[in-house]
Motif scaffolding. Structure first.
Motif, PDB file in Angstrom:
ATOM      1  N   PRO A 119     -82.742  45.492  14.662  1.00  0.00           N
ATOM      2  CA  PRO A 119     -82.710  46.916  15.034  1.00  0.00           C
ATOM      3  C   PRO A 119     -81.310  47.511  14.971  1.00  0.00           C
ATOM      4  O   PRO A 119     -81.139  48.664  14.576  1.00  0.00           O
ATOM      5  CB  PRO A 119     -83.274  46.931  16.454  1.00  0.00           C
ATOM      6  N   TRP A 120     -80.295  46.710  15.378  1.00  0.00           N
ATOM      7  CA  TRP A 120     -78.925  47.220  15.330  1.00  0.00           C
ATOM      8  C   TRP A 120     -78.443  47.410  13.893  1.00  0.00           C
ATOM      9  O   TRP A 120     -77.755  48.386  13.586  1.00  0.00           O
ATOM     10  CB  TRP A 120     -77.996  46.288  16.089  1.00  0.00           C
ATOM     11  N   GLU A 121     -78.819  46.511  13.006  1.00  0.00           N
ATOM     12  CA  GLU A 121     -78.411  46.638  11.609  1.00  0.00           C
ATOM     13  C   GLU A 121     -78.947  47.928  10.987  1.00  0.00           C
ATOM     14  O   GLU A 121     -78.287  48.519  10.129  1.00  0.00           O
ATOM     15  CB  GLU A 121     -78.897  45.426  10.816  1.00  0.00           C
ATOM     16  N   TYR A 122     -80.107  48.329  11.433  1.00  0.00           N
ATOM     17  CA  TYR A 122     -80.644  49.600  10.923  1.00  0.00           C
ATOM     18  C   TYR A 122     -80.004  50.781  11.629  1.00  0.00           C
ATOM     19  O   TYR A 122     -79.622  51.777  10.986  1.00  0.00           O
ATOM     20  CB  TYR A 122     -82.163  49.647  11.114  1.00  0.00           C
ATOM     21  N   TYR A 123     -79.836  50.689  12.943  1.00  0.00           N
ATOM     22  CA  TYR A 123     -79.319  51.811  13.718  1.00  0.00           C
ATOM     23  C   TYR A 123     -77.865  52.113  13.371  1.00  0.00           C
ATOM     24  O   TYR A 123     -77.444  53.281  13.378  1.00  0.00           O
ATOM     25  CB  TYR A 123     -79.448  51.513  15.215  1.00  0.00           C
ATOM     26  N   ARG A 124     -77.088  51.081  13.024  1.00  0.00           N
ATOM     27  CA  ARG A 124     -75.674  51.273  12.748  1.00  0.00           C
ATOM     28  C   ARG A 124     -75.444  52.089  11.472  1.00  0.00           C
ATOM     29  O   ARG A 124     -74.338  52.578  11.240  1.00  0.00           O
ATOM     30  CB  ARG A 124     -74.974  49.925  12.636  1.00  0.00           C
ATOM     31  N   LEU A 125     -76.497  52.215  10.638  1.00  0.00           N
ATOM     32  CA  LEU A 125     -76.360  53.036   9.431  1.00  0.00           C
ATOM     33  C   LEU A 125     -76.066  54.485   9.767  1.00  0.00           C
ATOM     34  O   LEU A 125     -75.530  55.229   8.934  1.00  0.00           O
ATOM     35  CB  LEU A 125     -77.644  52.957   8.587  1.00  0.00           C
ATOM     36  N   PHE A 126     -76.411  54.899  10.997  1.00  0.00           N
ATOM     37  CA  PHE A 126     -76.246  56.284  11.410  1.00  0.00           C
ATOM     38  C   PHE A 126     -75.168  56.438  12.476  1.00  0.00           C
ATOM     39  O   PHE A 126     -75.072  57.491  13.112  1.00  0.00           O
ATOM     40  CB  PHE A 126     -77.580  56.835  11.920  1.00  0.00           C
ATOM     41  N   CYS A 127     -74.359  55.392  12.661  1.00  0.00           N
ATOM     42  CA  CYS A 127     -73.220  55.454  13.564  1.00  0.00           C
ATOM     43  C   CYS A 127     -71.946  55.685  12.767  1.00  0.00           C
ATOM     44  O   CYS A 127     -71.931  55.605  11.534  1.00  0.00           O
ATOM     45  CB  CYS A 127     -73.103  54.154  14.372  1.00  0.00           C
ATOM     46  N   LYS A 128     -70.873  55.960  13.487  1.00  0.00           N
ATOM     47  CA  LYS A 128     -69.599  56.187  12.815  1.00  0.00           C
ATOM     48  C   LYS A 128     -69.142  54.913  12.106  1.00  0.00           C
ATOM     49  O   LYS A 128     -69.351  53.808  12.619  1.00  0.00           O
ATOM     50  CB  LYS A 128     -68.538  56.634  13.825  1.00  0.00           C
ATOM     51  N   PRO A 129     -68.520  55.053  10.932  1.00  0.00           N
ATOM     52  CA  PRO A 129     -68.032  53.870  10.213  1.00  0.00           C
ATOM     53  C   PRO A 129     -67.032  53.095  11.073  1.00  0.00           C
ATOM     54  O   PRO A 129     -66.156  53.667  11.717  1.00  0.00           O
ATOM     55  CB  PRO A 129     -67.358  54.463   8.960  1.00  0.00           C
ATOM     56  N   GLY A 130     -67.186  51.792  11.095  1.00  0.00           N
ATOM     57  CA  GLY A 130     -66.282  50.946  11.859  1.00  0.00           C
ATOM     58  C   GLY A 130     -66.753  50.641  13.265  1.00  0.00           C
ATOM     59  O   GLY A 130     -66.209  49.738  13.921  1.00  0.00           O
ATOM     60  N   PHE A 131     -67.731  51.356  13.762  1.00  0.00           N
ATOM     61  CA  PHE A 131     -68.243  51.079  15.101  1.00  0.00           C
ATOM     62  C   PHE A 131     -69.189  49.878  15.039  1.00  0.00           C
ATOM     63  O   PHE A 131     -70.180  49.886  14.324  1.00  0.00           O
ATOM     64  CB  PHE A 131     -68.992  52.297  15.650  1.00  0.00           C
ATOM     65  N   ASN A 132     -68.852  48.835  15.810  1.00  0.00           N
ATOM     66  CA  ASN A 132     -69.646  47.599  15.766  1.00  0.00           C
ATOM     67  C   ASN A 132     -69.750  46.992  17.159  1.00  0.00           C
ATOM     68  O   ASN A 132     -69.474  45.812  17.373  1.00  0.00           O
ATOM     69  CB  ASN A 132     -69.012  46.600  14.790  1.00  0.00           C
ATOM     70  N   ASN A 133     -70.125  47.812  18.114  1.00  0.00           N
ATOM     71  CA  ASN A 133     -70.261  47.347  19.491  1.00  0.00           C
ATOM     72  C   ASN A 133     -71.580  47.861  20.056  1.00  0.00           C
ATOM     73  O   ASN A 133     -71.623  48.847  20.788  1.00  0.00           O
ATOM     74  CB  ASN A 133     -69.085  47.831  20.331  1.00  0.00           C
ATOM     75  N   PRO A 134     -72.682  47.204  19.722  1.00  0.00           N
ATOM     76  CA  PRO A 134     -73.996  47.690  20.158  1.00  0.00           C
ATOM     77  C   PRO A 134     -74.217  47.585  21.659  1.00  0.00           C
ATOM     78  O   PRO A 134     -75.169  48.169  22.182  1.00  0.00           O
ATOM     79  CB  PRO A 134     -74.975  46.807  19.391  1.00  0.00           C
ATOM     80  N   THR A 135     -73.335  46.878  22.373  1.00  0.00           N
ATOM     81  CA  THR A 135     -73.516  46.743  23.823  1.00  0.00           C
ATOM     82  C   THR A 135     -72.778  47.831  24.595  1.00  0.00           C
ATOM     83  O   THR A 135     -72.909  47.914  25.814  1.00  0.00           O
ATOM     84  CB  THR A 135     -73.023  45.372  24.287  1.00  0.00           C
ATOM     85  N   LYS A 136     -72.026  48.662  23.898  1.00  0.00           N
ATOM     86  CA  LYS A 136     -71.262  49.717  24.561  1.00  0.00           C
ATOM     87  C   LYS A 136     -72.206  50.760  25.140  1.00  0.00           C
ATOM     88  O   LYS A 136     -73.186  51.151  24.516  1.00  0.00           O
ATOM     89  CB  LYS A 136     -70.294  50.375  23.569  1.00  0.00           C
ATOM     90  N   VAL A 137     -71.877  51.218  26.341  1.00  0.00           N
ATOM     91  CA  VAL A 137     -72.685  52.245  26.988  1.00  0.00           C
ATOM     92  C   VAL A 137     -72.211  53.613  26.498  1.00  0.00           C
ATOM     93  O   VAL A 137     -71.033  53.955  26.634  1.00  0.00           O
ATOM     94  CB  VAL A 137     -72.582  52.162  28.517  1.00  0.00           C
ATOM     95  N   LEU A 138     -73.129  54.383  25.915  1.00  0.00           N
ATOM     96  CA  LEU A 138     -72.807  55.712  25.389  1.00  0.00           C
ATOM     97  C   LEU A 138     -73.226  56.769  26.394  1.00  0.00           C
ATOM     98  O   LEU A 138     -74.383  56.825  26.805  1.00  0.00           O
ATOM     99  CB  LEU A 138     -73.523  55.958  24.053  1.00  0.00           C
ATOM    100  N   LEU A 139     -72.257  57.544  26.816  1.00  0.00           N
ATOM    101  CA  LEU A 139     -72.563  58.657  27.705  1.00  0.00           C
ATOM    102  C   LEU A 139     -72.852  59.936  26.916  1.00  0.00           C
ATOM    103  O   LEU A 139     -73.558  60.816  27.378  1.00  0.00           O
ATOM    104  CB  LEU A 139     -71.399  58.898  28.682  1.00  0.00           C
ATOM    105  N   ARG A 140     -72.277  60.026  25.728  1.00  0.00           N
ATOM    106  CA  ARG A 140     -72.479  61.206  24.892  1.00  0.00           C
ATOM    107  C   ARG A 140     -72.651  60.745  23.448  1.00  0.00           C
ATOM    108  O   ARG A 140     -72.418  59.588  23.117  1.00  0.00           O
ATOM    109  CB  ARG A 140     -71.283  62.161  25.004  1.00  0.00           C
ATOM    110  N   ASP A 141     -73.013  61.687  22.596  1.00  0.00           N
ATOM    111  CA  ASP A 141     -73.161  61.373  21.174  1.00  0.00           C
ATOM    112  C   ASP A 141     -71.777  61.333  20.527  1.00  0.00           C
ATOM    113  O   ASP A 141     -71.332  62.288  19.889  1.00  0.00           O
ATOM    114  CB  ASP A 141     -74.035  62.430  20.481  1.00  0.00           C
ATOM    115  N   GLU A 142     -71.061  60.213  20.714  1.00  0.00           N
ATOM    116  CA  GLU A 142     -69.721  60.106  20.161  1.00  0.00           C
ATOM    117  C   GLU A 142     -69.693  59.139  18.984  1.00  0.00           C
ATOM    118  O   GLU A 142     -69.436  59.527  17.849  1.00  0.00           O
ATOM    119  CB  GLU A 142     -68.737  59.671  21.242  1.00  0.00           C
ATOM    120  N   ASP A 143     -69.938  57.858  19.258  1.00  0.00           N
ATOM    121  CA  ASP A 143     -69.876  56.851  18.201  1.00  0.00           C
ATOM    122  C   ASP A 143     -71.215  56.655  17.506  1.00  0.00           C
ATOM    123  O   ASP A 143     -71.259  56.318  16.325  1.00  0.00           O
ATOM    124  CB  ASP A 143     -69.405  55.511  18.795  1.00  0.00           C
ATOM    125  N   CYS A 144     -72.297  56.835  18.235  1.00  0.00           N
ATOM    126  CA  CYS A 144     -73.640  56.680  17.683  1.00  0.00           C
ATOM    127  C   CYS A 144     -74.528  57.799  18.217  1.00  0.00           C
ATOM    128  O   CYS A 144     -74.286  58.320  19.317  1.00  0.00           O
ATOM    129  CB  CYS A 144     -74.255  55.324  18.072  1.00  0.00           C
TER     130      CYS A 144
END
Length: 688
Positions: A119-144
């Motif tokens: 799931p992360w390999e697919y979801y990361r296609l729509f995240c910012k280039p270079g972002f590779n921390n799927p465990t990070k807590v996102l409070l806003r739409d910043e990196d993903c």
């Protein structure tokens, strides 16, 4: 005077003094406009969408080479399609290679990531280039993005994949979904966020079907246009020998065709009036992409019936009250057909006009694109909180992290907004666009004026020839074109400039009208309507005067103002002939164009609706048969108009020469008429 006119064509003429002034104006006004556009413009800004960092999606030689689609992290923040396409949506935008095809949230992805990384390999296609921390807590739409929804590319942007099932709007067959906060959301929220997307999608589907219809029927469309060309040419040639018979046949044929249309419309209206549900009005059903829906309404056929009855009554009234003038107009048309038959090359001059107009339109389009894309990338603060004092302020992405904006407004980002600038060039960019439009109108009118003057010179050489065709100059069309280019450029450009200024005023009035549509000031609306009407009348008058002025320029070689004055005075001295004969000849030529376009259109209708048994198997399968049908009808009318415009210019030139001949000569041996015997009999007619 006419004896000297034949020598006038071979005399060296002084170069028009207006030419130097016009060329000087073009060099000092038009050329810098184009140069500045080409220096500052960048068409890639129009062709490619731009992400939040000002990078072009799909541009070759960049990391986004294979990422040609723009993706919005949170499309719910976008108010409407105008924001998405023209301005800027207050969410992070990133270039991607494909749009998401499923519902997913960042929180669900994190839960699934504990089991598998797919799931992360697919979801990361729509995240910012270079972002590779799927465990990070996102409070806003910043990196993903906090969530993704099934989308498909349209206008190189990812739009929700709306589909209507049984009258219900869905996305991936779902009417509800959950966002990153596990809050239930409705598909209608997506629709409200992207208001009008369903209409755009429907338009895209209709557009694709139209393209498919053109691809399947282009060869038959081409055959129909060739038939129209051949019929137009045969019609012009037949006028040389059977002008009276052919024109009366045209008049009667048009009357009968319209009469048949009236009978058919009345029959359909009578049948539908008795059927339940057919009395629904066009306003009630609104806009429908399937035009056959309207044909099942009785109101549609009633409108057709009223329109055809009005046209039929107008034609009959004109023929009843102007029947004697019709004979005189036919004699003038017959004389025009003789001139065209002696100078057949004039029939193909519209091709030159078409090529010059194509170059002019291309030049204008390219310059407009460069002007529209000549701004610099402007970045603005995109605040996550509505009360941020720095929201929508200009920022620099390279130094943004060093400022205190992110501390004052947590989650704020410096993102690309639009192309513009604060330099004097960018402040006057709208003025440059207006000047580009003015120069375009000027060039178009100059090309048309050049064609009119060239044809007038060729046909005038026919009229003033004592012995026809022996005294007609060699290559009259080329000689007339050379004279117009060498001696009359300034006069033609001056007349075109006057007309372009009036047309520019009409464009500005239309722009003001569109801005004041919602205004409640009745007086302003009334004044604007009056101005639009006055400028429309002024444009028509200037076109008429310019046309006759160019004829006088071609005959005498005088400047524009003198020629316009002479033409106006000559027409006023023959106002009865002008008011009747000019309109009657235009009416007869219009009927000829309608007959050609209508005949070819009827054949095309029976062909594309599978009503011709002989070629029924060769008819392509179409989504909308009206697509090639309307193309054939419109193209046939344009082709006929191209031939008949030459004919109309010939008739106008001969008519002006005829009036001049009557004033300069008296038919005596010392001053003989140069008109033909038929025109001589016409001027002695009691109806003249």
């Amino acid at each position: 005077m006419p004896q000297c006119l034949s020598a006038l064509y071979s005399m060296p003429r002084p170069r028009d003094s207006l030419s130097r002034g016009v060329n000087h104006f073009c060099e000092r006004g038009g050329a810098p406009n184009k140069l500045s556009a080409w220096l500052h413009g960048d068409p890639r800004k129009v062709i490619h969408p731009t992400d939040s960092y000002g990078q072009f999606c799909g541009q070759k030689g960049t990391p986004n080479t294979k990422k040609s689609i723009l993706f919005y992290f949170n499309i719910l923040k976008c108010a409407n399609p105008a924001v998405l396409i023209n301005l800027q949506c207050p969410t992070t935008q990133m270039c991607v290679s494909k749009c998401p095809d499923r519902f997913a949230t960042y929180t669900d992805m994190q839960l699934q990531y504990q089991i598998t990384a797919a799931p992360w390999e697919y979801y990361r296609l729509f995240c910012k280039p270079g972002f590779n921390n799927p465990t990070k807590v996102l409070l806003r739409d910043e990196d993903c993005p906090s969530m993704i929804v099934p989308s498909r590319p349209f206008l190189q942007r990812c739009f929700p994949d709306f589909i209507t099932l049984n009258g219900t709007l869905t996305v991936a067959k779902r009417t509800h979904f959950k966002d990153a906060l596990d809050k239930a959301r409705s598909v209608t929220e997506l629709r409200d966020a992207a208001n009008g997307i369903t209409g755009l999608v429907d338009a895209k589907e209709v557009g694709m079907k139209i393209v498919e219809d053109y691809a399947a029927s282009w060869n038959w469309i081409l055959i129909g246009l060739v038939i129209a060309l051949v019929v137009s040419l045969i019609f012009i040639l037949l006028l040389r020998f059977t002008a009276g018979l052919l024109l009366w046949f045209t008049i009667i044929a048009v009357i009968l065709v319209i009469a048949y249309g009236i009978w058919h419309c009345y029959l359909e209206f009578s049948l539908l009036r008795q059927q339940p549900g057919a009395d629904v009005t066009i306003v009630d059903i609104g806009f429908q992409t399937d035009v056959t829906v309207y044909l099942h309404l009785s109101q549609t056929w009633l409108i057709f019936l009223i329109a055809l009855c009005t046209i039929e009554a107008s034609i009959l009234i004109i023929l009843i009250f102007l029947r004697k003038r019709v004979w005189i107009a036919i004699a003038l048309l017959r004389e025009g057909s003789k001139a065209v038959s002696y100078i057949m090359s004039t029939l193909f001059y519209p091709i030159i006009t078409f090529l010059l107009l194509a170059i002019c339109i291309s030049y204008f389009s390219v310059t407009s694109v460069f002007l529209a894309s000549s701004g610099d990338a402007i970045y603005k603060v995109m605040a996550a909180e509505p009360n941020c004092m720095y929201a929508n302020k200009t920022c620099d992405p390279e130094t943004f992290n060093k400022t205190n904006v992110s501390k004052t407004c947590p989650g704020a980002q410096c993102t690309f907004a639009f192309y513009g600038g604060e330099t004097p060039y960018h402040r006057y960019l709208f003025i440059l666009q207006l000047s580009n439009l003015l120069i375009f109108l000027w060039l178009v009118n100059f090309i048309i004026a050049l064609g009119q003057c060239t044809l007038a010179g060729a046909f005038a050489s026919y009229y003033w020839a004592r012995r026809k065709p022996q005294d007609i100059p060699t290559c009259p069309l080329f000689s007339s074109f050379s004279r117009a280019i060498r001696y009359h450029t300034g006069s033609l450009a001056f007349g075109a400039l006057i007309l372009a200024l009036v047309q520019m005023a009409r464009v500005i009035l239309e722009y003001l009208d569109s801005k004041l549509k919602g205004a409640s000031n009745v007086a302003a609306r009334f004044l604007l309507c009056c101005l639009k009407c006055c400028f429309w009348c002024l444009e028509r008058f200037i076109k008429f005067m310019n046309r006759n002025a160019y004829i006088m320029i071609a005959i005498y070689g005088k400047c524009f103002c003198t020629s316009a004055r002479d033409a106006f005075c000559l027409l006023m001295r023959n106002v009865v002939r002008v008011a009747v004969l000019d309109r009657v000849t235009d009416f007869l030529l219009f009927l000829g164009k309608v007959l050609i376009a209508g005949s070819v259109g009827v054949i095309a209708f029976f062909f594309f609706t599978h009503k011709i048994p002989i070629v029924q198997e060769d008819v392509p399968t179409l989504h909308y048969y009206w697509v090639p049908l309307l193309t054939v009808i419109f193209g046939s009318y344009l082709i006929a108009h191209g031939f008949f415009s030459v004919y109309a210019m010939c008739v106008d030139t001969l008519f002006l020469c005829f009036c001049e001949d009557l004033e300069r000569n008296d038919g005596s041996p010392e001053k003989p008429f140069l008109m033909s015997a038929e025109l001589h009999r016409m001027q002695h007619s009691p109806t003249n």
